[in-house]
Design a protein around this motif. Structure first.
Motif, PDB file in Angstrom:
ATOM      1  N   VAL A   1      -9.056 -22.365  -0.719  1.00 23.60           N
ATOM      2  CA  VAL A   1      -9.364 -23.407   0.271  1.00 23.60           C
ATOM      3  C   VAL A   1     -10.872 -23.529   0.448  1.00 23.60           C
ATOM      4  CG1 VAL A   1      -9.113 -24.093   2.688  1.00 23.60           C
ATOM      5  CG2 VAL A   1      -7.163 -23.108   1.463  1.00 23.60           C
ATOM      6  N   GLY A   2     -11.551 -22.380   0.424  1.00 25.08           N
ATOM      7  CA  GLY A   2     -12.999 -22.387   0.630  1.00 25.08           C
ATOM      8  C   GLY A   2     -13.753 -23.135  -0.434  1.00 25.08           C
ATOM      9  N   VAL A   3     -13.288 -23.057  -1.690  1.00 26.29           N
ATOM     10  CA  VAL A   3     -14.024 -23.719  -2.770  1.00 26.29           C
ATOM     11  C   VAL A   3     -13.563 -25.162  -2.980  1.00 26.29           C
ATOM     12  CG1 VAL A   3     -12.516 -23.047  -4.678  1.00 26.29           C
ATOM     13  CG2 VAL A   3     -14.954 -23.321  -5.089  1.00 26.29           C
ATOM     14  N   ILE A   4     -12.307 -25.477  -2.642  1.00 23.71           N
ATOM     15  CA  ILE A   4     -11.819 -26.845  -2.879  1.00 23.71           C
ATOM     16  C   ILE A   4     -12.365 -27.811  -1.833  1.00 23.71           C
ATOM     17  CG2 ILE A   4      -9.765 -28.308  -2.991  1.00 23.71           C
ATOM     18  CD1 ILE A   4      -8.210 -25.868  -3.998  1.00 23.71           C
ATOM     19  N   ILE A   5     -12.299 -27.415  -0.558  1.00 24.49           N
ATOM     20  CA  ILE A   5     -12.720 -28.335   0.504  1.00 24.49           C
ATOM     21  C   ILE A   5     -14.236 -28.338   0.619  1.00 24.49           C
ATOM     22  CG2 ILE A   5     -12.637 -28.847   2.966  1.00 24.49           C
ATOM     23  CD1 ILE A   5      -9.870 -27.763   3.081  1.00 24.49           C
TER      24      ILE A   5
ATOM     25  N   VAL B   1      -2.441 -31.404   1.430  1.00 26.23           N
ATOM     26  CA  VAL B   1      -1.973 -31.905   2.731  1.00 26.23           C
ATOM     27  C   VAL B   1      -3.152 -32.390   3.574  1.00 26.23           C
ATOM     28  CG1 VAL B   1      -0.894 -31.248   4.911  1.00 26.23           C
ATOM     29  CG2 VAL B   1       0.111 -30.495   2.746  1.00 26.23           C
ATOM     30  N   LEU B   2      -4.241 -31.632   3.603  1.00 23.85           N
ATOM     31  CA  LEU B   2      -5.412 -32.023   4.397  1.00 23.85           C
ATOM     32  C   LEU B   2      -6.045 -33.300   3.844  1.00 23.85           C
ATOM     33  CD1 LEU B   2      -7.120 -28.564   5.085  1.00 23.85           C
ATOM     34  CD2 LEU B   2      -5.835 -29.978   6.697  1.00 23.85           C
ATOM     35  N   TYR B   3      -6.139 -33.415   2.528  1.00 26.32           N
ATOM     36  CA  TYR B   3      -6.727 -34.610   1.921  1.00 26.32           C
ATOM     37  C   TYR B   3      -5.907 -35.859   2.243  1.00 26.32           C
ATOM     38  CZ  TYR B   3     -10.203 -32.150  -0.954  1.00 26.32           C
ATOM     39  OH  TYR B   3     -11.282 -31.431  -1.384  1.00 26.32           O
ATOM     40  N   VAL B   4      -4.594 -35.749   2.120  1.00 26.34           N
ATOM     41  CA  VAL B   4      -3.729 -36.892   2.417  1.00 26.34           C
ATOM     42  C   VAL B   4      -3.868 -37.290   3.883  1.00 26.34           C
ATOM     43  CG1 VAL B   4      -1.325 -37.651   2.602  1.00 26.34           C
ATOM     44  CG2 VAL B   4      -2.080 -36.422   0.556  1.00 26.34           C
TER      45      VAL B   4
ATOM     46  N   ILE C   1      -3.224 -19.213  -5.733  1.00 23.82           N
ATOM     47  CA  ILE C   1      -3.557 -20.446  -6.449  1.00 23.82           C
ATOM     48  C   ILE C   1      -2.754 -21.628  -5.907  1.00 23.82           C
ATOM     49  CG2 ILE C   1      -3.434 -21.602  -8.690  1.00 23.82           C
ATOM     50  CD1 ILE C   1      -4.031 -18.886  -9.996  1.00 23.82           C
ATOM     51  N   LEU C   2      -1.436 -21.464  -5.849  1.00 24.67           N
ATOM     52  CA  LEU C   2      -0.574 -22.571  -5.431  1.00 24.67           C
ATOM     53  C   LEU C   2      -0.685 -22.828  -3.932  1.00 24.67           C
ATOM     54  CD1 LEU C   2       2.527 -21.635  -7.604  1.00 24.67           C
ATOM     55  CD2 LEU C   2       0.889 -23.470  -8.027  1.00 24.67           C
ATOM     56  N   GLY C   3      -0.852 -21.771  -3.135  1.00 16.39           N
ATOM     57  CA  GLY C   3      -0.966 -21.940  -1.682  1.00 16.39           C
ATOM     58  C   GLY C   3      -2.206 -22.716  -1.296  1.00 16.39           C
TER      59      GLY C   3
ATOM     60  N   LEU D   1      -1.802 -26.434  -2.219  1.00 18.13           N
ATOM     61  CA  LEU D   1      -0.900 -27.143  -1.308  1.00 18.13           C
ATOM     62  C   LEU D   1      -1.587 -27.465   0.018  1.00 18.13           C
ATOM     63  CD1 LEU D   1       1.919 -28.187  -0.512  1.00 18.13           C
ATOM     64  CD2 LEU D   1       2.479 -25.858   0.215  1.00 18.13           C
ATOM     65  N   ILE D   2      -2.289 -26.490   0.591  1.00 16.08           N
ATOM     66  CA  ILE D   2      -2.983 -26.705   1.867  1.00 16.08           C
ATOM     67  C   ILE D   2      -3.996 -27.831   1.740  1.00 16.08           C
ATOM     68  CG2 ILE D   2      -4.627 -25.664   3.488  1.00 16.08           C
ATOM     69  CD1 ILE D   2      -3.188 -22.974   2.962  1.00 16.08           C
TER      70      ILE D   2
END
Length: 488
Positions: free
Chosen positions: A35-39, A289-292, A280-282, A285-286
């Protein structure tokens, strides 16, 4: 050139005292890293930009489509990372399945991807911090504000300092890195959730009409700026309409880049067979959902045609008379980029470490710290180099190299799953990607399609970097490889 390194040998290498990393990470730590690197800035900028120019309110569907494409690659990564719990991510997977030369090429690719990614993100972080400082009348001297704002000589002292501080944290240990990341990610996600909840109160139903705007042809590109697919096949991408959703998905896909970095920490995970797939998958998914949710909010607050491109979410709140949330968004973006920068640097050092342990780069860099059990030598070397690059260079024009590098890694990992299923069906697999061989083949096709949508100049630069890598392999790596020295 095509000798493979057995899974058993890869795991034995991780047990050598001088080259062993400390196992300290849990599934929660890995999810937080993901989550830290994607967002990053994508959730605050890309959503509105794509809504205005490409998909309208249907941007939410585009994010869902991009999430599915990433999930295809994530399932392949999850199988490999749980089967081969060794530092190096796609590099290590390729060495086990496709051979040394392919492993070197993907490792060289990842070095470029993570190095440029770290530097670009550090420069972006510096810009957000300077913006926040300007809000309270604190102004940095131009000469220390980077090459974008200083005339003549310029040095971005904030970007430089950020990379050095994060380097020190990574040297001290992964558990400290995980704790720092957990705190920062908690702040970042809290800001995102606050923005989503606050935005719900300003949504107007009429802003969603039409949800899928009528299709429009994109302006034709030319020369270096044109997508490769246009030059090869004469394909004309479409804005808006149903096909515009898929065009938008190819753009917002890049907001998901980063989940693959989680796989580089496999060797430092307590129970990688169980926790790597969860992390990886968790995290994917998080973030989906936040992006949508963010895309639904921003297109409901303001009609897609009126959204700004530079700071759409912040400006949407300003348009509704709530500038406080605009400042909150800038703060969230600045905080968020801190973890993006650190985890990209983490991925960079682990790939470099794995390549040096195999002898493809000097073995000097494969020694771990006697106390912290971290790869401190490559961490310090790369941290200082990237800090200098971030301080002296504004390299936004090279940012697309990060994208093509990531997609290339996706292709290699998906192919690796296919090969390893055939060559080593006996391997114990704690997690098995479903629908093989269909899923990896679809993943390869989707990644190649997105690569073809990148500009020709990006392909040329990427090709030049790959040619340089192949030369280095034949001059140094091939003869110094541990596999070669051991006669395998």
């Amino acid at each position: 050139m095509f000798r493979t390194k057995s899974i058993e040998q890869s795991i034995r290498d991780t047990e050598e005292p001088e080259h062993a990393l400390r196992k300290s990470l849990s599934a929660l730590d890995l999810t937080v890293f993901g989550v830290g690197v994607i967002i990053g800035t994508g959730i605050f900028v890309l959503t509105g930009q794509v809504a205005k120019e490409t998909a309208g309110p249907a941007t939410a569907i585009a994010f869902a489509v991009a999430g599915v494409v990433c999930a295809l690659a994530a399932l392949c990564y999850a199988e490999f990372a749980s089967t081969v719990p060794v530092a190096g991510s796609a590099y290590t997977f390729a060495y086990a399945a496709l051979g040394e030369l392919v492993a070197w090429i993907i490792g060289w690719d990842l070095v470029l991807e993570f190095a440029l990614g770290t530097a670009v993100v550090a420069v972006g972080w510096s810009g957000y911090v300077r913006s926040l400082m300007d809000n309270v009348d604190w102004t940095m001297p131009e000469v220390l504000s980077g090459t974008d704002v200083a005339e003549g000589f310029g040095f971005d002292i904030l970007a430089f300092a950020l990379v050095l501080i994060l380097t020190a944290i990574l040297v001290v240990g992964m558990k400290l890195s995980a704790r720092v990341t957990s705190v920062v990610v908690a702040i970042k996600v809290a800001v995102v959730l606050m923005v989503i909840i606050a935005g719900l109160f300003f949504i107007k139903a009429e802003n969603y009409k039409p949800f899928i705007p009528p299709a429009e042809k994109q302006p034709a590109g030319s020369g270096w700026d044109a997508p490769l697919v246009q030059l090869l096949f004469g394909y004309e991408p479409t804005n808006f309409g149903v096909m515009g959703i898929f065009t938008a998905a190819s753009i917002v896909f890049f907001a998901f880049i980063g989940f693959d970095v989680v796989a580089t920490a496999a060797e430092e995970t307590k129970l990688p067979q169980r926790d790597m797939p969860r992390g990886i998958l968790g995290s994917l998914l998080i973030c989906t959902v936040l992006y949508v949710a963010v895309s639904i909010v921003v297109t409901g607050m303001q009609h897609y045609s009126e959204l700004s491109v530079s700071a759409p979410l912040a400006d949407a709140f300003k348009a509704t008379g709530h500038p406080f949330y605009a400042g909150l968004i800038s703060f969230g973006a600045a905080v968020g980029l801190t973890t993006v920068c650190m985890i990209l640097l983490l991925g960079q050092t682990r790939v470099f470490f794995a390549m040096s342990r195999d002898g493809l780069l000097p073995r000097f860099f494969s020694k771990t710290h006697p106390r912290f059990r971290t790869p401190y030598r490559p961490t310090i070397l790369l941290g200082v180099l990237i800090a200098i690059i971030a301080g002296f260079t504004s390299i936004e024009e090279l940012a697309t190299l990060v994208n093509i590098g990531t997609l290339f890694a996706f292709v290699i990992v998906a192919l690796g799953v296919l090969v390893l299923r055939r060559t080593r069906p006996d391997l114990p697999r704690a997690f098995r990607a479903p629908w093989v061989p269909v899923l990896p083949i679809v993943s390869v096709a989707a990644s190649v399609w997105l690569m073809l949508n990148l500009p020709v100049e990006t392909w040329v630069r990427f090709g030049a970097w790959m040619v340089l890598g192949v030369v280095i392999y034949f001059v140094y790596g091939r003869s110094h490889s541990r596999m070669a020295k051991e006669g395998r």
